[in-house]
Design an enzyme around this catalytic site. Structure first.
Site, PDB file in Angstrom:
ATOM      1  N   ARG A   1       0.811  -1.226   0.000  1.00 11.80           N
ATOM      2  CA  ARG A   1       0.000   0.000   0.000  1.00 11.80           C
ATOM      3  C   ARG A   1       0.845   1.277   0.000  1.00 11.80           C
ATOM      4  O   ARG A   1       0.491   2.271   0.631  1.00 11.80           O
ATOM      5  CB  ARG A   1      -0.963  -0.007   1.203  1.00 11.80           C
ATOM      6  CG  ARG A   1      -2.079  -1.043   1.070  1.00 11.80           C
ATOM      7  CD  ARG A   1      -3.029  -0.979   2.240  1.00 11.80           C
ATOM      8  NE  ARG A   1      -2.348  -1.336   3.484  1.00 11.80           N
ATOM      9  CZ  ARG A   1      -2.737  -1.015   4.699  1.00 11.80           C
ATOM     10  NH1 ARG A   1      -3.847  -0.300   4.844  1.00 11.80           N
ATOM     11  NH2 ARG A   1      -2.073  -1.386   5.768  1.00 11.80           N
TER      12      ARG A   1
ATOM     13  N   HIS B   1     -28.117   0.174   8.065  1.00 11.19           N
ATOM     14  CA  HIS B   1     -27.429   1.300   7.427  1.00 11.19           C
ATOM     15  C   HIS B   1     -26.915   0.867   6.061  1.00 11.19           C
ATOM     16  O   HIS B   1     -26.458  -0.251   5.881  1.00 11.19           O
ATOM     17  CB  HIS B   1     -26.257   1.763   8.299  1.00 11.19           C
ATOM     18  CG  HIS B   1     -25.290   2.632   7.557  1.00 11.19           C
ATOM     19  ND1 HIS B   1     -25.584   3.918   7.181  1.00 11.19           N
ATOM     20  CD2 HIS B   1     -24.039   2.382   7.098  1.00 11.19           C
ATOM     21  CE1 HIS B   1     -24.553   4.424   6.527  1.00 11.19           C
ATOM     22  NE2 HIS B   1     -23.605   3.514   6.451  1.00 11.19           N
TER      23      HIS B   1
ATOM     24  N   CYS C   1     -24.543   2.384   2.661  1.00 12.28           N
ATOM     25  CA  CYS C   1     -23.595   3.432   2.284  1.00 12.28           C
ATOM     26  C   CYS C   1     -23.915   4.094   0.951  1.00 12.28           C
ATOM     27  O   CYS C   1     -23.003   4.448   0.230  1.00 12.28           O
ATOM     28  CB  CYS C   1     -22.206   2.847   2.165  1.00 12.28           C
ATOM     29  SG  CYS C   1     -21.570   2.281   3.702  1.00 12.28           S
TER      30      CYS C   1
ATOM     31  N   HIS D   1     -16.911  11.347   3.857  1.00  8.41           N
ATOM     32  CA  HIS D   1     -15.751  10.932   3.057  1.00  8.41           C
ATOM     33  C   HIS D   1     -14.796  12.091   2.835  1.00  8.41           C
ATOM     34  O   HIS D   1     -13.743  11.925   2.240  1.00  8.41           O
ATOM     35  CB  HIS D   1     -16.207  10.365   1.714  1.00  8.41           C
ATOM     36  CG  HIS D   1     -17.150   9.210   1.873  1.00  8.41           C
ATOM     37  ND1 HIS D   1     -18.500   9.385   2.004  1.00  8.41           N
ATOM     38  CD2 HIS D   1     -16.925   7.884   1.966  1.00  8.41           C
ATOM     39  CE1 HIS D   1     -19.068   8.191   2.152  1.00  8.41           C
ATOM     40  NE2 HIS D   1     -18.136   7.277   2.138  1.00  8.41           N
TER      41      HIS D   1
HETATM   42  N1  GLN Z   1     -21.100   0.908  11.518  1.00 10.96           N
HETATM   43  C1  GLN Z   1     -20.092   1.081  10.543  1.00 10.96           C
HETATM   44  C2  GLN Z   1     -19.239   2.292  10.878  1.00 10.96           C
HETATM   45  O1  GLN Z   1     -19.738   3.220  11.375  1.00 10.96           O
HETATM   46  C3  GLN Z   1     -20.667   1.268   9.179  1.00 10.96           C
HETATM   47  C4  GLN Z   1     -19.588   1.414   8.159  1.00 10.96           C
HETATM   48  C5  GLN Z   1     -20.091   1.447   6.755  1.00 10.96           C
HETATM   49  O2  GLN Z   1     -21.260   1.630   6.510  1.00 10.96           O
HETATM   50  N2  GLN Z   1     -19.220   1.293   5.804  1.00 10.96           N
HETATM   51  O3  GLN Z   1     -18.050   2.329  10.616  1.00 10.96           O
HETATM   52 ZN    ZN Z   2     -21.788   3.492   5.429  1.00  9.65          ZN
END
Ligand code: GLN
Ligand code: ZN
Length: 760
Positions: free
Chosen positions: A15, A647, A649, A700
């Site tokens: 990396r 959740h 993303c 982000h």
């Molecule tokens: N619960 C995870 C976090 O807060 C969710 C991460 C994600 O959705 N990529 O890091």
């Molecule tokens: Zn997320």
């Protein structure tokens, strides 16, 4: 038989690019140093491909952030707000990728989306009515020259015009077709220059061709390439597709003036059938994608050679053996894995090992007629890997899956009744505030984990440290006045790897990193056998967090579909079966959390959309019909007053809203800040029952959103959503952010919610 590689990983074996870029962002190194590190990585990649004897090696597959962004940059498609910052080209590029907040201005990043059905993210180009396309950069030819100097006559690769136009976002009145002419001119100019430089092969990546295409799409594709290909002179052009089959445009694609056509025989369920049924033009070369660019299991030579036989039998004159997609989606090399024994690693091939596979298969394929290859050592050695049982089995797990009942997929009572019970039980204010789970993973956290892994501190010491972090995190959230708290996820390196490490049936690696976006990499664990839970995984942390406060604390789990999608899956059983095994394991964890007093539990399905088949006709039958029930299986056993959150993303689930609602969670949080809020219209139209927290700011990017900005976003949301269903939260976990910006952002978030409460 010749060999070709569509693209190679580019973060560096260790990396290096990630670390150099992050140093550059912090001002610790300058542009020259960053460029030199990048050149080192390209040199390493080329040398590996060259040593392996690959015939057609790609150049310009390197990127500082993303190949779509590189293409936009090359074509001078840079929205005015970034140009106006007056930054250097490199910093303008990074401003588009990550946003910019500094003395020159304050702008958000371009939207980011998942690249087809992968966990890689590309930046969404914005095209407005005044966008003027022209060749503005020289990266593509510079990297060709660089390769040439290193003794590699490479094939430059670029995102093709059709895919580029289809993935762009049009912010004005115009649409893709309006830009056809300027794009064909620009791409033709590239080919002309390539011809002047005597470049032999040029690769246009056109993965969009594996999606469902309308007649207008097909017309656009054909007419674009009719004009571009007339400019190719003596350059040979390869139309490279991947991630599926090209059933909608096979005849158009093969009729155009390409010299090579790259087809995916791994994910393309119908590719072989298409070639057999329609034939393949004699004057073209078929680049057969037979070495899987997405998974890490060894290629089964017997099967691959059988496909090659069928291709030959279908009358294809010349075949080049290729990867099925860019190797960007697999880690660099098994050489970096010092802990896994041969018993396991013999069955894997990462990018560098895949180069060797390509070469071996191509050489075996020289003796396809008469089966002489079966006597060769490389063939025999490979066959040996596939005899007998490889993956580990657990009968208990298999029985549990067999005995799942229909009723196990349904939570009772139904949503409306639960919602009433929960409103009363939690008595949260209107517009409750929360976060998605993780808090900044600062250097001390990473360092302590490293010490623990190396055995330099004891398990007890590590635990004490994590608990201190949790207590601090709870105190911080109380200070900020958030309503539903989290424990901060300090014990996790990654939301999937962590569960992988704690589940039976998983293998994990040391350095098998795969790029997710920009400098961000993930290390997917490998599903080696039947999956089960040995003992409670998260309960101790959640219970401790709850003991630090009177406010509700969310338990935090990763859902089965996401765990599966972000692992390297088995190839000997279906992914549906693997997912159900994982679902049962996570279900046990949910019930343990509940039994220990955790009454809000979030089950992240961050990757649910990612593996949605690229073709609509496959969405339900191939995927959602088992993925959604798998989620329900995890949570159906809880009491009515236990609140289940999930959740995601991303917000591109407009077209599967009923399926998302059918997950039957009580609350869903998702990304919304980087995209427009169109999703909210659809939620309303579909009478979405689940309560929602559309992210009010973009995590982000390091910039701190102002109170007004958040307040305005919330006002927009209120136009579309019932006040009683609206939650206030960032759009994803905060682990990649710094502490200062996180606190500042959350203070503004809580303040915006407070202002809003006052106004209603
Ligand atoms: N619960 C995870 C976090 O807060 C969710 C991460 C994600 O959705 N990529 O890091
Ligand atoms: Zn997320």
């Amino acid at each position: 038989m010749k060999t070709s590689v569509i693209g190679f990983p580019r973060v560096g074996k260790n990396r290096e690019l990630k670390f150099a870029t992050e140093k550059y962002f912090k001002g610790e190194i300058g542009e020259a140093e960053l460029f030199s590190q990048a050149a080192q990585i390209r040199k390493y990649n080329l040398s590996k491909e060259k040593e392996a004897g690959i015939d057609l090696i790609s150049s310009n597959d390197f990127s500082f952030y993303d190949g779509v962004l590189d293409t936009a940059f090359l074509l001078n498609i840079i929205p005015a707000r970034y140009k106006e910052l007056g930054l250097s080209p490199l910093d303008t590029y990074f401003a588009m990728a990550r946003g910019y907040q500094g003395d020159k201005g304050n702008v958000k990043a371009l939207a980011m989306k998942k690249w087809f059905n992968t966990n890689y993210h590309y930046l969404v180009t914005e095209i407005d009515d005044d966008t003027d396309v022209s060749i503005a950069g020289n990266k593509i030819f510079d990297e060709y020259d660089e390769a040439l100097a290193a003794g590699v006559e490479a094939k430059p690769v670029i995102v093709g015009p059709f895919t580029f136009l289809k993935l762009a976002r049009y912010t004005g009145e115009k649409s893709a077709a309006d830009f056809e002419k300027s794009f064909t001119d620009a791409y033709a100019a590239l080919l002309k220059k390539a011809d002047e430089k005597s470049i032999k092969w040029f690769q246009f990546d056109e993965p969009y061709l594996v999606k469902d295409l309308t007649d207008a799409d097909k017309k656009l594709f054909v007419s674009i390439y009719e004009s571009i290909l007339s400019a190719k002179g003596s350059v040979k052009v390869l139309a490279q597709t991947y991630f599926g089959d090209v059933r909608d445009v096979y005849s158009e694609l093969t009729a155009l003036g390409f010299d090579g056509i790259g087809l995916d025989f791994i994910e393309g369920r119908k590719t072989l059938e298409l070639v057999k049924a329609n034939g393949f033009p004699e004057d073209k070369i078929l680049f057969a994608g037979l070495v899987n660019g997405k998974n890490i299991w060894r290629n089964n030579y017997l099967k691959t050679l059988d496909v090659l036989k069928e291709i030959k039998a279908a009358g294809v004159k010349e075949v080049v053996l290729s990867t099925s997609c860019s190797l960007l989606h697999v880690p660099y090399t098994l050489e970096s894995e010092t802990k896994l024994t041969h018993e396991y690693t013999d069955h894997f091939a990462f990018a560098e090992e895949k180069l060797a596979e390509l070469k071996e298969i191509a050489s075996l394929a020289e003796s396809l007629d008469g089966d002489a290859y079966t006597a060769q050592d490389s063939f025999k050695k490979n066959s040996g890997l596939f005899t007998g049982r490889v993956n580990s089995f657990d009968e208990n797990v298999q029985d549990r899956v067999k005995n799942i009942k229909e009723s196990d997929y349904t939570r009772l009572p139904a949503f409306d009744e639960r919602e009433k019970i929960q409103k009363k039980a939690f008595a949260l204010p209107i517009f409750p505030t929360t976060t998605i789970g993780s808090f900044p993973q600062t250097a001390d956290v990473k360092n302590e984990r490293k010490l623990f892994r190396k055995g330099e501190i004891s398990g007890e010491e590590y635990k004490t440290f994590i608990k201190k972090k949790i207590a601090g995190c709870i105190a911080l959230q109380e200070e900020i006045c958030l309503d539903v708290l989290v424990h901060g996820e300090y014990e996790r390196n990654d939301m999937v790897e962590y569960f992988g490490e704690n589940l039976e049936g998983y293998l994990f690696t040391e350095k098998a990193w795969v790029q997710s976006y920009g400098t961000r990499c993930v290390k997917p664990p490998i599903i080696w056998g039947d999956v089960s839970r040995k003992k409670p995984i998260t309960v101790e942390w959640s219970v401790y967090a709850k003991s630090c406060t009177d406010k509700p604390v969310k338990g935090m789990l990763t859902g089965p579909v996401t765990i599966l999608n972000w692992s390297f899956p088995r190839e000997d059983i279906s992914i549906k079966e693997s997912t159900l095994q994982i679902a049962l394991a996570i279900r046990d964890e949910v019930l343990d959390l509940e039994a220990n007093g955790i009454n809000i539990i979030q089950i992240d399905e961050a990757a649910l959309r990612e593996k949605l088949p690229l073709r609509k006709s496959d969405w339900y039958s191939e995927y959602l019909d088992w993925a959604i029930p798998a989620f329900r299986l995890v949570q159906s056993g809880v009491k009515p007053e236990t609140q289940i959150h999930t959740h995601m993303c991303y917000s591109e689930f407009t077209d599967i809203i009923p399926a998302i609602d059918a997950m039957d969670a009580d609350v869903i949080t998702f990304e919304a800040s980087r995209s427009d809020l169109l999703i909210l219209d659809s939620l309303k139209e579909n009478d979405f029952k689940t309560e929602v927290g559309p992210g009010v700011y973009d995590i982000h990017s390091p910039r701190v959103p102002s109170v007004d900005e958040i307040y305005n976003a919330l006002e927009l949301m209120r136009n579309k959503l019932d006040d009683h269903k609206l939650w206030v939260n960032p759009d994803c976990g905060l682990k990649t952010r710094g502490e200062t910006e996180t606190k500042a952002s959350l203070i503004n978030l809580v303040e915006a919610a407070r202002k809003l409460r006052e106004s209603v």
